[in-house]
Design a protein around this motif. Structure first.
Motif, PDB file in Angstrom:
ATOM      1  N   ALA A 168       4.660 -29.949   5.488  1.00 42.24           N
ATOM      2  CA  ALA A 168       3.536 -30.754   5.966  1.00 42.24           C
ATOM      3  C   ALA A 168       2.890 -30.111   7.197  1.00 42.24           C
ATOM      4  N   VAL A 169       3.699 -29.554   8.082  1.00 42.55           N
ATOM      5  CA  VAL A 169       3.159 -28.877   9.269  1.00 42.55           C
ATOM      6  C   VAL A 169       2.327 -27.668   8.852  1.00 42.55           C
ATOM      7  N   GLN A 170       2.829 -26.905   7.862  1.00 41.38           N
ATOM      8  CA  GLN A 170       2.081 -25.739   7.381  1.00 41.38           C
ATOM      9  C   GLN A 170       0.758 -26.153   6.753  1.00 41.38           C
ATOM     10  N   LEU A 171       0.770 -27.260   6.001  1.00 43.99           N
ATOM     11  CA  LEU A 171      -0.474 -27.743   5.409  1.00 43.99           C
ATOM     12  C   LEU A 171      -1.460 -28.180   6.479  1.00 43.99           C
ATOM     13  N   ARG A 172      -0.933 -28.798   7.536  1.00 48.59           N
ATOM     14  CA  ARG A 172      -1.804 -29.204   8.643  1.00 48.59           C
ATOM     15  C   ARG A 172      -2.459 -27.975   9.274  1.00 48.59           C
ATOM     16  N   GLU A 173      -1.690 -26.920   9.449  1.00 45.26           N
ATOM     17  CA  GLU A 173      -2.246 -25.684  10.013  1.00 45.26           C
ATOM     18  C   GLU A 173      -3.253 -25.051   9.052  1.00 45.26           C
ATOM     19  N   LEU A 174      -2.945 -25.102   7.741  1.00 44.36           N
ATOM     20  CA  LEU A 174      -3.877 -24.562   6.752  1.00 44.36           C
ATOM     21  C   LEU A 174      -5.189 -25.343   6.752  1.00 44.36           C
ATOM     22  N   PHE A 175      -5.074 -26.660   6.881  1.00 42.10           N
ATOM     23  CA  PHE A 175      -6.271 -27.506   6.944  1.00 42.10           C
ATOM     24  C   PHE A 175      -7.095 -27.161   8.185  1.00 42.10           C
ATOM     25  N   GLN A 176      -6.417 -27.003   9.323  1.00 46.10           N
ATOM     26  CA  GLN A 176      -7.133 -26.665  10.553  1.00 46.10           C
ATOM     27  C   GLN A 176      -7.793 -25.302  10.440  1.00 46.10           C
ATOM     28  N   SER A 177      -7.119 -24.368   9.760  1.00 45.48           N
ATOM     29  CA  SER A 177      -7.699 -23.041   9.550  1.00 45.48           C
ATOM     30  C   SER A 177      -8.957 -23.131   8.684  1.00 45.48           C
ATOM     31  N   GLU A 178      -8.915 -23.987   7.660  1.00 43.92           N
ATOM     32  CA  GLU A 178     -10.088 -24.161   6.803  1.00 43.92           C
ATOM     33  C   GLU A 178     -11.243 -24.795   7.582  1.00 43.92           C
ATOM     34  N   ILE A 179     -10.926 -25.746   8.436  1.00 45.90           N
ATOM     35  CA  ILE A 179     -11.963 -26.356   9.276  1.00 45.90           C
ATOM     36  C   ILE A 179     -12.566 -25.315  10.214  1.00 45.90           C
ATOM     37  N   ASP A 180     -11.714 -24.485  10.804  1.00 47.89           N
ATOM     38  CA  ASP A 180     -12.203 -23.431  11.706  1.00 47.89           C
ATOM     39  C   ASP A 180     -13.106 -22.458  10.960  1.00 47.89           C
ATOM     40  N   MET A 181     -12.740 -22.127   9.734  1.00 51.70           N
ATOM     41  CA  MET A 181     -13.576 -21.210   8.948  1.00 51.70           C
ATOM     42  C   MET A 181     -14.939 -21.839   8.657  1.00 51.70           C
ATOM     43  N   ARG A 182     -14.939 -23.130   8.356  1.00 47.91           N
ATOM     44  CA  ARG A 182     -16.226 -23.811   8.128  1.00 47.91           C
ATOM     45  C   ARG A 182     -17.071 -23.804   9.386  1.00 47.91           C
ATOM     46  N   GLN A 183     -16.442 -24.090  10.509  1.00 53.49           N
ATOM     47  CA  GLN A 183     -17.187 -24.093  11.769  1.00 53.49           C
ATOM     48  C   GLN A 183     -17.703 -22.703  12.107  1.00 53.49           C
ATOM     49  N   ASN A 184     -16.895 -21.681  11.840  1.00 58.80           N
ATOM     50  CA  ASN A 184     -17.343 -20.304  12.092  1.00 58.80           C
ATOM     51  C   ASN A 184     -18.525 -19.943  11.202  1.00 58.80           C
ATOM     52  N   HIS A 185     -18.495 -20.424   9.945  1.00 56.73           N
ATOM     53  CA  HIS A 185     -19.606 -20.147   9.042  1.00 56.73           C
ATOM     54  C   HIS A 185     -20.885 -20.820   9.538  1.00 56.73           C
ATOM     55  N   ILE A 186     -20.754 -22.050  10.011  1.00 61.45           N
ATOM     56  CA  ILE A 186     -21.921 -22.763  10.556  1.00 61.45           C
ATOM     57  C   ILE A 186     -22.453 -22.041  11.785  1.00 61.45           C
ATOM     58  N   MET A 187     -21.544 -21.614  12.670  1.00 62.55           N
ATOM     59  CA  MET A 187     -21.971 -20.900  13.882  1.00 62.55           C
ATOM     60  C   MET A 187     -22.639 -19.578  13.524  1.00 62.55           C
ATOM     61  N   LYS A 188     -22.153 -18.915  12.456  1.00 56.06           N
ATOM     62  CA  LYS A 188     -22.778 -17.661  12.040  1.00 56.06           C
ATOM     63  C   LYS A 188     -24.215 -17.900  11.594  1.00 56.06           C
ATOM     64  N   ILE A 189     -24.407 -18.973  10.803  1.00 49.69           N
ATOM     65  CA  ILE A 189     -25.773 -19.287  10.336  1.00 49.69           C
ATOM     66  C   ILE A 189     -26.683 -19.601  11.519  1.00 49.69           C
ATOM     67  N   LEU A 190     -26.182 -20.395  12.461  1.00 46.96           N
ATOM     68  CA  LEU A 190     -26.993 -20.723  13.630  1.00 46.96           C
ATOM     69  C   LEU A 190     -27.320 -19.476  14.446  1.00 46.96           C
ATOM     70  N   LYS A 193     -28.372  -7.768   6.982  1.00 47.50           N
ATOM     71  CA  LYS A 193     -27.786  -7.545   5.672  1.00 47.50           C
ATOM     72  C   LYS A 193     -27.070  -6.212   5.615  1.00 47.50           C
ATOM     73  N   LYS A 194     -27.648  -5.189   6.226  1.00 46.19           N
ATOM     74  CA  LYS A 194     -27.041  -3.860   6.229  1.00 46.19           C
ATOM     75  C   LYS A 194     -25.746  -3.880   7.024  1.00 46.19           C
ATOM     76  N   LYS A 195     -25.682  -4.671   8.091  1.00 44.25           N
ATOM     77  CA  LYS A 195     -24.477  -4.748   8.911  1.00 44.25           C
ATOM     78  C   LYS A 195     -23.465  -5.773   8.372  1.00 44.25           C
ATOM     79  N   HIS A 196     -23.792  -6.364   7.210  1.00 38.52           N
ATOM     80  CA  HIS A 196     -22.896  -7.354   6.568  1.00 38.52           C
ATOM     81  C   HIS A 196     -22.607  -8.531   7.477  1.00 38.52           C
ATOM     82  N   PHE A 197     -23.669  -9.022   8.117  1.00 36.83           N
ATOM     83  CA  PHE A 197     -23.494 -10.207   8.950  1.00 36.83           C
ATOM     84  C   PHE A 197     -23.391 -11.479   8.100  1.00 36.83           C
ATOM     85  N   TRP A 198     -23.786 -11.401   6.833  1.00 39.84           N
ATOM     86  CA  TRP A 198     -23.553 -12.521   5.924  1.00 39.84           C
ATOM     87  C   TRP A 198     -23.303 -12.010   4.526  1.00 39.84           C
TER      88      TRP A 198
END
Length: 305
Positions: free
Chosen positions: A226-248, A300-305
């Motif tokens: 359960a602790v590992q799943l909690r960390e995995l969930f937090q990692s997924e949330i962080d990835m979503r937030q990083n993706h949003i920050m990249k778009i912004l 695009k050339k620098k693979h920013f997305w």
């Protein structure tokens, strides 16, 4: 109140039947509070703990008896807590239960003849075995639920994850505490300070101890999962937030030069020839579009997305 005779099997007794040792008495907390009339027959009955005040699994060894409580994480269909108070002597056992679970278990002991011995130790071993009988299946069901939640995380389905995980972690922690306390209870029996149990009954309690330890290990493994799943969930949330920050960041980077152009020509100085040029507006549009396209090409050339 119900009485049972302990022998090669557990036999229910009627109110008029005479009883010989060893025997078992099952009653509820209300009957325990008004049990003065049984004082002559069972002088130690008053030392039986009530399930109303039971908070944990424990065993207390006294000179004349062993008493304690058992509190399980399970609940009845009516959501009533399953807890017992018990008292053991060399001649008889007393169980106090308000949930009705003990009555069902004793009926099964009678019906299936599950006693492992004719003494108090054999009876209580059978009682503990029935208490633990379905626990591994329940822990397996909890593991299956954790597996399903892991699949949901992998599929980016994160809705309602936090409240479900919090409830599941609390339940798993409750089972871990239960097995830890139950292990201490069985260890108290194994010390056999009152010499109530013979060598065969002590061997049976060793089997219970091993089973409790296996269940405890399984519960602790689920807690780590359960602790590992909690960390995995937090990692997924962080990835979503990083993706949003990249778009912004990309949007801000693209429109920053355009903000400079807008600010530059918004100063309204008297001598700005572009403001009076016939093609000034079109030139600004073309320049702005060129800036946007060049910025997109570089990112695009620098693979920013």
């Amino acid at each position: 109140m119900v009485r049972y005779q302990i022998g090669t099997a557990l036999t229910p007794l009627s109110a008029e039947s005479s009883v010989s040792t060893p025997f078992v008495i099952l009653l509820n907390s209300q009957e325990l509070e008004h049990s003065a009339r049984l004082g002559a027959q069972i002088p130690l009955l008053c030392h039986t703990p009530s399930p109303k005040t039971a908070q944990l699994c424990k065993a207390e060894c006294h000179r004349s008896h062993i008493c304690g409580t058992i509190t399980t994480p399970r609940r009845t269909r009516g959501q009533a807590a399953i807890a017992f108070g018990y008292l053991l002597t060399a001649d008889y056992a007393v169980l106090c239960d308000d949930s009705g679970a003990a009555h069902t278990m004793l009926q099964r002991l009678c019906r299936e003849k599950l006693l492992a011995g004719p003494g108090i130790g054999g009876f209580f071993y059978g009682f503990l075995e029935l208490l633990l009988a379905k626990d591994m299946h329940h822990l397996q069901a909890l593991e299956d639920e954790l597996d399903a939640m892991e699949d949901e995380i992998s599929g980016a389905r994160l809705e309602e994850f936090s409240p479900r995980m919090s409830a599941l972690r609390k339940e798993i922690s409750g089972w871990s505490r239960y097995y830890t306390q139950l292990d201490g209870l069985v260890c108290e029996f194994l010390e056999n300070e009152n010499a109530y149990f013979d060598s065969d009954e002590l061997r049976l309690f060793h089997l219970v101890e091993k089973r409790v330890n296996r269940l405890l290990a399984q519960a602790q493994s689920l807690h780590e999962y359960a602790v590992q799943l909690r960390e995995l969930f937090q990692s997924e949330i962080d990835m979503r937030q990083n993706h949003i920050m990249k778009i912004l960041t990309i949007v801000t980077t693209i429109f920053l030069p355009l903000s400079l152009v807008a600010g530059w020509y918004g100063m309204n100085f008297a001598y700005m020839p572009e403001l009076h040029w016939q093609y000034g507006y079109l030139a600004v549009i073309i320049a702005s579009a060129a800036v946007v396209l060049i910025s997109l090409y570089i990112m695009k050339k620098k693979h920013f997305w």
